[in-house]
Design an enzyme around this catalytic site. Structure first.
Site, PDB file in Angstrom:
ATOM      1  N   ARG A 125       0.839  -1.193   0.000  1.00 34.88           N
ATOM      2  CA  ARG A 125       0.000   0.000   0.000  1.00 34.88           C
ATOM      3  C   ARG A 125       0.876   1.246   0.000  1.00 34.88           C
ATOM      4  NH1 ARG A 125       1.551   3.288   4.341  1.00 34.88           N
ATOM      5  NH2 ARG A 125       0.864   2.484   6.331  1.00 34.88           N
ATOM      6  N   GLU A 313      -3.198  -3.337  12.296  1.00 35.29           N
ATOM      7  CA  GLU A 313      -2.582  -2.670  13.424  1.00 35.29           C
ATOM      8  C   GLU A 313      -3.390  -2.894  14.703  1.00 35.29           C
ATOM      9  OE1 GLU A 313      -1.885   1.389  12.581  1.00 35.29           O
ATOM     10  OE2 GLU A 313      -0.150   1.376  13.907  1.00 35.29           O
TER      11      GLU A 313
HETATM   12  C1  CIR Z   1       0.308   5.907  17.509  1.00 35.10           C
HETATM   13  O1  CIR Z   1       1.038   6.867  17.668  1.00 35.10           O
HETATM   14  O2  CIR Z   1       0.449   4.852  18.110  1.00 35.10           O
HETATM   15  C2  CIR Z   1      -0.828   6.020  16.519  1.00 35.10           C
HETATM   16  N1  CIR Z   1      -1.013   7.398  16.212  1.00 35.10           N
HETATM   17  C3  CIR Z   1      -0.541   5.203  15.264  1.00 35.10           C
HETATM   18  C4  CIR Z   1       0.781   5.500  14.638  1.00 35.10           C
HETATM   19  C5  CIR Z   1       1.026   4.797  13.328  1.00 35.10           C
HETATM   20  N2  CIR Z   1       1.273   3.424  13.476  1.00 35.10           N
HETATM   21  C6  CIR Z   1       2.456   2.822  13.534  1.00 35.10           C
HETATM   22  O3  CIR Z   1       3.506   3.370  13.352  1.00 35.10           O
HETATM   23  N3  CIR Z   1       2.453   1.536  13.791  1.00 35.10           N
END
Ligand code: CIR
Length: 356
Positions: A125, A313
């Protein structure tokens, strides 16, 4: 005055946040000194420090904790973004320059699991932002609509195996939506990090999803980024997945100018996605490494891979299936990002076999 009140509010929020337990990069790098310098800055879209930090303040368990409310924020709030970017992207220093676009020779990317025993699916992606527009927290309802119109128009020119249909979320019935989420095609609503970042306003206005007829190519419109371009298939053929992605990008680029930064490459809402914006991943079934998770993690770290559960995630693994992807996207070319994933997965398969 209202301005003075705003400053007092963010100062109070900052002090409260610094007393929380979290280990986010935001907490690490938003020192008192940096806070004092940045608290009064505003971009030409009217974005302030609050727009940058609100997600991390509301979610002290964030790993990163900040987002860019518009392209200019990366420069206006550089004292905060630069060290976060440097740490997340493995040493991309504040004077480093992201290389020019280079996908290399796609035909020789080949297959990451020629025996077809471990890798269930392959996905790449990218994110792209539409030039001239801010990102979620500073977008108004018209911005969402305009971007959707532009994306829909650009997509209508796709041909052959890329041809498909755009569905706006506004007029999608509940069953269709739920089915698409269950099949892992559609984004979920309600990510607490995004909600706190003010990225879910006017939902579902301007949000939508495009599929080609084979469902091997998807475009998300106005989810976390203006555009997410996703190529995937239930095989380990990295070459064909990449070929589809680059052909779509080439087509869209004829109709939409993407936001690119002289130093940071393609700009995205989250600083973790800058540069190539590439997350190349496989779903891989590794029962042995799963039982020896320390070893699994050690290889992942050595090969700069991120391990996630099979539902994306913040999810858990099902049946020893993991989502494994490149962690680095900035400071290397598209080709290098893809090879980083490929080389790591080849090593994981080798180690998984050792335990058999
Ligand atoms: C965080 O800071 O945990 C969320 N804003 C997601 C950040 C992006 N995800 C990642 O790097 N795994």
């Amino acid at each position: 005055s209202a301005g003075k009140e705003r400053l007092e509010n963010i100062r109070n929020d900052y002090e409260k946040f610094m007393k929380t337990e979290g280990k986010s990069l935001l907490k690490k790098y938003l020192t008192k000194e940096v806070f004092d310098v940045l608290q009064t800055r505003v971009t030409s879209h009217g974005s302030g420090l609050k727009d940058v930090v609100q997600s991390g303040f509301a979610n002290p368990d964030s790993s990163i904790g900040l987002y860019a409310p518009d392209p200019e924020s990366y420069d206006v709030f550089a004292e905060l973004f630069d060290p976060v970017i440097e740490e997340y992207h493995h040493g991309f220093a504040k004077d480093a320059v992201h290389p020019d676009v280079d996908w290399g020779n796609i035909d020789d990317l080949g297959n990451v699991d020629p025996e077809g025993r471990y890798v269930l699916s392959t996905r790449i992606r990218c994110a792209r932002s539409v030039q001239g527009y801010p990102f979620n927290p500073s977008m108004n309802e018209a911005h969402y609509r305009e971007i959707e119109d532009k994306v829909r128009a650009a997509i209508s020119f796709l041909e052959g195996d890329l041809k498909g249909t755009y569905y706006t979320l506004d007029s999608m019935d509940y069953e269709t939506r739920q089915q698409l989420i269950d099949d892992h095609y559609l984004f979920k609503e309600g990510d607490r990090f995004l909600i706190a970042a003010n990225a879910s306003r006017y939902w579902p206005t301007g949000r939508g999803i495009f599929f080609n007829n084979d469902k091997t190519f998807i475009i998300w419109c106005n989810e976390e980024d203006h555009m997410r371009l996703i190529s995937m298939e239930k095989s380990s053929n990295l070459g064909s997945v990449c070929s589809r992605l680059t052909r779509v990008i080439q087509q869209i680029e004829k109709h939409i100018a993407f936001t690119r930064h002289p130093r940071l490459g393609y700009l995205t809402f989250c600083p973790t996605n800058l540069g190539t914006t590439i997350r190349a991943s496989v779903h891989i079934r590794v029962p042995n490494l799963s039982k020896n998770f320390e070893k699994f993690q050690e290889i992942a770290d050595r090969y700069k891979l991120q391990i996630r559960g099979s539902r994306g995630e913040h999810s858990k693994s099902e049946d020893s299936v993991y989502d494994v992807s490149n962690k680095r996207r900035l400071g290397l070319t598209e080709r290098e990002a893809l090879l980083e994933m490929r080389n790591g997965v080849v090593e994981l398969i080798k180690q998984e076999k050792h335990f058999e």
